[in-house]
Design a protein around this motif. Structure first.
Motif, PDB file in Angstrom:
ATOM      1  N   ALA A 190      -6.642  21.946 -18.407  1.00  0.00           N
ATOM      2  CA  ALA A 190      -7.650  20.887 -18.329  1.00  0.00           C
ATOM      3  C   ALA A 190      -8.633  21.163 -17.198  1.00  0.00           C
ATOM      4  O   ALA A 190      -9.838  20.918 -17.343  1.00  0.00           O
ATOM      5  N   LEU A 191      -8.149  21.689 -16.069  1.00  0.00           N
ATOM      6  CA  LEU A 191      -9.035  22.000 -14.943  1.00  0.00           C
ATOM      7  C   LEU A 191     -10.084  23.031 -15.344  1.00  0.00           C
ATOM      8  O   LEU A 191     -11.245  22.952 -14.931  1.00  0.00           O
ATOM      9  N   ILE A 192      -9.693  23.999 -16.166  1.00  0.00           N
ATOM     10  CA  ILE A 192     -10.633  25.031 -16.606  1.00  0.00           C
ATOM     11  C   ILE A 192     -11.769  24.403 -17.405  1.00  0.00           C
ATOM     12  O   ILE A 192     -12.952  24.659 -17.154  1.00  0.00           O
ATOM     13  N   LYS A 193     -11.420  23.557 -18.364  1.00  0.00           N
ATOM     14  CA  LYS A 193     -12.452  22.913 -19.188  1.00  0.00           C
ATOM     15  C   LYS A 193     -13.299  21.939 -18.367  1.00  0.00           C
ATOM     16  O   LYS A 193     -14.522  21.859 -18.530  1.00  0.00           O
ATOM     17  N   MET A 194     -12.670  21.188 -17.470  1.00  0.00           N
ATOM     18  CA  MET A 194     -13.402  20.240 -16.642  1.00  0.00           C
ATOM     19  C   MET A 194     -14.400  20.960 -15.737  1.00  0.00           C
ATOM     20  O   MET A 194     -15.540  20.511 -15.553  1.00  0.00           O
ATOM     21  N   THR A 195     -13.989  22.082 -15.186  1.00  0.00           N
ATOM     22  CA  THR A 195     -14.891  22.867 -14.341  1.00  0.00           C
ATOM     23  C   THR A 195     -16.072  23.382 -15.154  1.00  0.00           C
ATOM     24  O   THR A 195     -17.216  23.397 -14.678  1.00  0.00           O
ATOM     25  N   GLU A 196     -15.815  23.778 -16.375  1.00  0.00           N
ATOM     26  CA  GLU A 196     -16.894  24.263 -17.245  1.00  0.00           C
ATOM     27  C   GLU A 196     -17.896  23.140 -17.543  1.00  0.00           C
ATOM     28  O   GLU A 196     -19.112  23.348 -17.470  1.00  0.00           O
ATOM     29  N   TYR A 197     -17.400  21.955 -17.852  1.00  0.00           N
ATOM     30  CA  TYR A 197     -18.296  20.820 -18.136  1.00  0.00           C
ATOM     31  C   TYR A 197     -19.114  20.437 -16.905  1.00  0.00           C
ATOM     32  O   TYR A 197     -20.325  20.196 -16.987  1.00  0.00           O
ATOM     33  N   ILE A 198     -18.440  20.371 -15.750  1.00  0.00           N
ATOM     34  CA  ILE A 198     -19.131  19.977 -14.518  1.00  0.00           C
ATOM     35  C   ILE A 198     -20.192  20.996 -14.145  1.00  0.00           C
ATOM     36  O   ILE A 198     -21.307  20.647 -13.730  1.00  0.00           O
ATOM     37  N   ASN A 199     -19.878  22.260 -14.302  1.00  0.00           N
ATOM     38  CA  ASN A 199     -20.860  23.294 -13.991  1.00  0.00           C
ATOM     39  C   ASN A 199     -22.076  23.207 -14.917  1.00  0.00           C
ATOM     40  O   ASN A 199     -23.220  23.416 -14.494  1.00  0.00           O
ATOM     41  N   SER A 200     -21.843  22.890 -16.183  1.00  0.00           N
ATOM     42  CA  SER A 200     -22.970  22.741 -17.124  1.00  0.00           C
ATOM     43  C   SER A 200     -23.868  21.573 -16.714  1.00  0.00           C
ATOM     44  O   SER A 200     -25.090  21.664 -16.773  1.00  0.00           O
TER      45      SER A 200
END
Length: 249
Positions: A190-200
């Motif tokens: 979940a941290l991987i996906k959350m980091t991707e969304y936040i970076n976008s």
């Protein structure tokens, strides 16, 4: 057939008579209402007292005369002062809109700290979601303020996309598979996906700031973040490939 024709003719005649009666009743009712209103208006005009200037009594002090005179200027003045203060506040915030954008960027990055705390088990799903709601409300207010300063359709679309990316970090995170349906991601995934969304979301905000002639103010933390995101994207690709293999088994 004759019976059907007779019935149809009877129905049509009955409907016509009913419509005529209803129309007459409505006309009569409307006429009565109009007469009542007309008489009420005439009575109110006759009963209204003539407005005269306040009488000046000999020997009356200036203070007494002010009390007898209707005071209307105070309300208008207060309203003008309130409007002037409101304009100043809005103009000040709109003048510092780029600074506001940088503050919202920091606010979005704060979500990443909460996401890391969630991955380590220090933050619960409810705690993260509660903080996420606060950030989303702040971003909605910022969007309205930004569009007052830069009312363009493209900016609106970009801001809505940014808010969508942030809202996607709501826990629990799930991904869809072909055979097994939605799968809830574990803390690290979940941290991987959350980091991707936040970076976008941060990237969209940076583009808006740069387009309006501002400096996104890249910090060492963000440089470190971008490097981490690059590594995490590689992990995401491997994870998605692994999930595809599992779905085919």
């Amino acid at each position: 057939m004759v019976t059907l024709v007779v019935l149809l003719v009877g129905i049509v005649v009955a409907v016509g008579i009913s419509a005529f009666l209803v129309s007459r009743m409505m006309q009569s009712y409307t006429r009565e209402i109009y007469q009542v209103l007309e008489s009420t208006i005439v009575e109110s005009r006759g009963a209204a007292p003539a407005q005269t200037a306040p009488a000046v009594v000999e020997g009356a002090s200036e203070r007494e005369l002010k009390l007898k005179t209707p005071q209307k200027t105070g309300v208008t003045k207060n309203e003008e002062e309130l409007l002037e203060q409101l304009r100043n506040i809005i103009n000040e915030r709109m003048g510092k809109i780029l600074d506001e954008a940088r503050e919202k960027k920091k606010r979005i990055l704060t979500l990443l700290d909460f996401a890391r705390g969630y991955a380590l088990g220090y933050v619960t799903e409810d705690d993260y979601n509660a903080f996420l709601v606060k950030v989303l409300n702040e971003l909605e207010e910022f969007k309205r303020l930004w569009l007052m300063k830069f009312p363009t359709k493209k900016d609106k679309e970009q801001l809505e996309l940014m808010i969508t990316y942030v809202s996607k970090t709501k826990l629990p995170l799930t991904i869809k598979t072909k055979d097994k349906g939605p799968i809830v991601l574990k803390h690290e995934e979940a941290l991987i996906k959350m980091t991707e969304y936040i970076n976008s979301a941060v990237s969209i905000l940076d583009d808006l700031i740069e387009k309006r002639g501002g400096d996104p103010a890249v910090t060492p933390l963000e440089i470190k973040l971008s490097n981490e995101v690059r590594k995490l994207r590689e992990k995401v690709k491997k994870l998605e490939a692994r999930l595809e293999e599992l779905s085919t088994i």
